[in-house]
Design an enzyme around this catalytic site. Structure first.
Site, PDB file in Angstrom:
ATOM      1  NE  ARG A  99      -3.583  -0.368  -0.262  1.00 64.18           N
ATOM      2  CZ  ARG A  99      -4.807  -0.072   0.193  1.00 64.18           C
ATOM      3  NH1 ARG A  99      -5.325  -0.784   1.175  1.00 64.18           N
ATOM      4  NH2 ARG A  99      -5.507   0.915  -0.339  1.00 64.18           N
ATOM      5  CD  GLN A 194     -13.222   0.918   2.232  1.00 61.87           C
ATOM      6  OE1 GLN A 194     -14.132   1.428   1.577  1.00 61.87           O
ATOM      7  NE2 GLN A 194     -11.964   0.934   1.832  1.00 61.87           N
ATOM      8  CG  ASP A 235      -4.642   6.131   4.035  1.00 64.95           C
ATOM      9  OD1 ASP A 235      -4.430   4.914   4.177  1.00 64.95           O
ATOM     10  OD2 ASP A 235      -5.791   6.620   3.988  1.00 64.95           O
ATOM     11  CG  ASN A 245      -8.414   9.739   4.670  1.00 61.47           C
ATOM     12  OD1 ASN A 245      -7.844   8.774   5.174  1.00 61.47           O
ATOM     13  ND2 ASN A 245      -9.689   9.995   4.902  1.00 61.47           N
ATOM     14  CE  LYS A 246     -12.381   4.581  -0.389  1.00 61.64           C
ATOM     15  NZ  LYS A 246     -11.986   3.338  -1.056  1.00 61.64           N
TER      16      LYS A 246
END
Length: 342
Positions: A99, A194, A235, A245-246
């Site tokens: 990732r 999620q 993140d 981030n997402k």
């Protein structure tokens, strides 16, 4: 069956990656909470594949990398220490690559590699380093949660995006301890949902009021005055205050600023390796993932999908970055490191 929880009474997502004698057991977040299924990774490469395949998400990869490094160290039994360290470093690079946008896997590897740097017994030192990294992450999440809770009013209506990890649990625990009685609005977070499955379920387990909305609804809710704060994990946060981030975080942050709602982004610490957003690689996943929901195709087979998994939110849309050392405006993140950054 996985070994018993090391954290009895904690929400499931706080203990979703477990080390055992026969490998690493990883809660399959692709089917949670409808099924409590565990994926058994017997080797470090199987741990890496599980991370890449989204078996574990949010804070899960950090713990998977810690325990994956322990598996890699077990495989070096009989090697001389220098050879063992070289093999462990190669395993670390494999795990970091799973990732690339999130900086937590690298931090997990660093914990283990620092522990084995001068060790004669590499497997024992790797286990000690991983255990220290586990304890550190949990401590930082609790401290960050307390710092974040101070920013939110009594009965705060909090909008989240994605975020099914210890950052969230630390914040909610601190809010409840302070008697602030928060409620949460969770975006469903396509394409893996999620928010609907992980975040919302974890919050409900903790006894707070939760509402799930689609990813397209937050701007309307912000405009209507139904949200007191946008709060997300991250993140990675760069030294100049860009929040990675997402994907979808950016549009919510822009809407929040437009309608006068603060955006607080939580991270343990800014990444000293990343000066600005341009320094962070953005992971693009297979576009086919966008064309499916929970295994069911939801788009015609005449189209293709595009899936940048993360986006970059500029500092001007960020009110504060909340760390384990307190909350900072995005233009003052160098103060996190104090004398270290000078």
């Amino acid at each position: 069956m996985p070994p018993p929880s090391a954290h009895p009474g904690a929400p499931t997502l706080a203990d979703s990656v477990r080390l055992a004698e026969d490998g690493v057991h990883i809660l399959d977040r692709r089917v949670f909470p409808f099924e409590h299924r565990w994926v058994h990774a017997r080797t470090v490469d199987e741990v890496a594949v599980a991370i890449e395949d989204m078996v574990t998400q949010s804070s899960g990869p950090y713990f998977a990398v810690l325990w994956g490094m322990v598996l890699a160290a077990r495989e070096t039994v009989g090697d001389d220490p220098d050879t063992a360290r070289k093999r462990l470093a190669a395993a670390g690079e494999r795990l970091i690559a799973t990732r690339p946008t999130n900086d937590q896997p690298r931090k997990a590897v660093d914990w283990v590699m620092a522990a084995v740097a001068e060790a004669d017994d590499v497997p024992a030192a790797a286990l000690a380093g991983a255990q220290a990294g586990d304890a550190d992450y949990r401590r930082r999440s609790r401290e960050m949660g307390r710092a974040g809770a101070q920013l939110l009013p009594h009965r705060a209506r909090v909008l989240t995006h994605c975020w099914g990890d210890l950052y969230l649990l630390g914040l909610v625990e601190a809010l409840l301890e302070a008697g602030k009685q928060p409620s949460f609005i969770c975006t469903e977070t396509r394409p893996y949902l999620q928010g609907a499955r992980l975040t919302a379920h974890s919050l409900a387990e903790m006894g707070v009021e939760v509402t799930v909305v689609t990813d397209a609804m937050p701007a309307s809710l912000l405009r209507a005055g139904e949200v007191d704060a946008l709060v997300t994990a991250s993140d990675r946060v760069t030294m100049d205050g860009h929040v990675i981030n997402k994907v979808g975080t950016l549009q919510h942050a822009v809407a929040a600023q437009t309608f006068g709602v603060p955006f607080h982004a939580l991270c343990h610490a800014p990444d000293p390796r990343s000066a600005t957003g341009a320094d962070v690689p953005i992971e693009y996943r297979d576009g086919q993932e966008v064309l499916h929901t929970l295994g069911q195709r939801t788009a015609t087979d005449l189209v293709r999908g595009l899936y940048p998994a993360f986006d970059v939110t500029e500092p001007r849309f960020v009110t504060t970055v909340v760390t384990d050392r307190g909350a900072f405006p995005p233009d003052r993140l160098s103060e996190y490191f104090g004398e270290e950054s000078r």
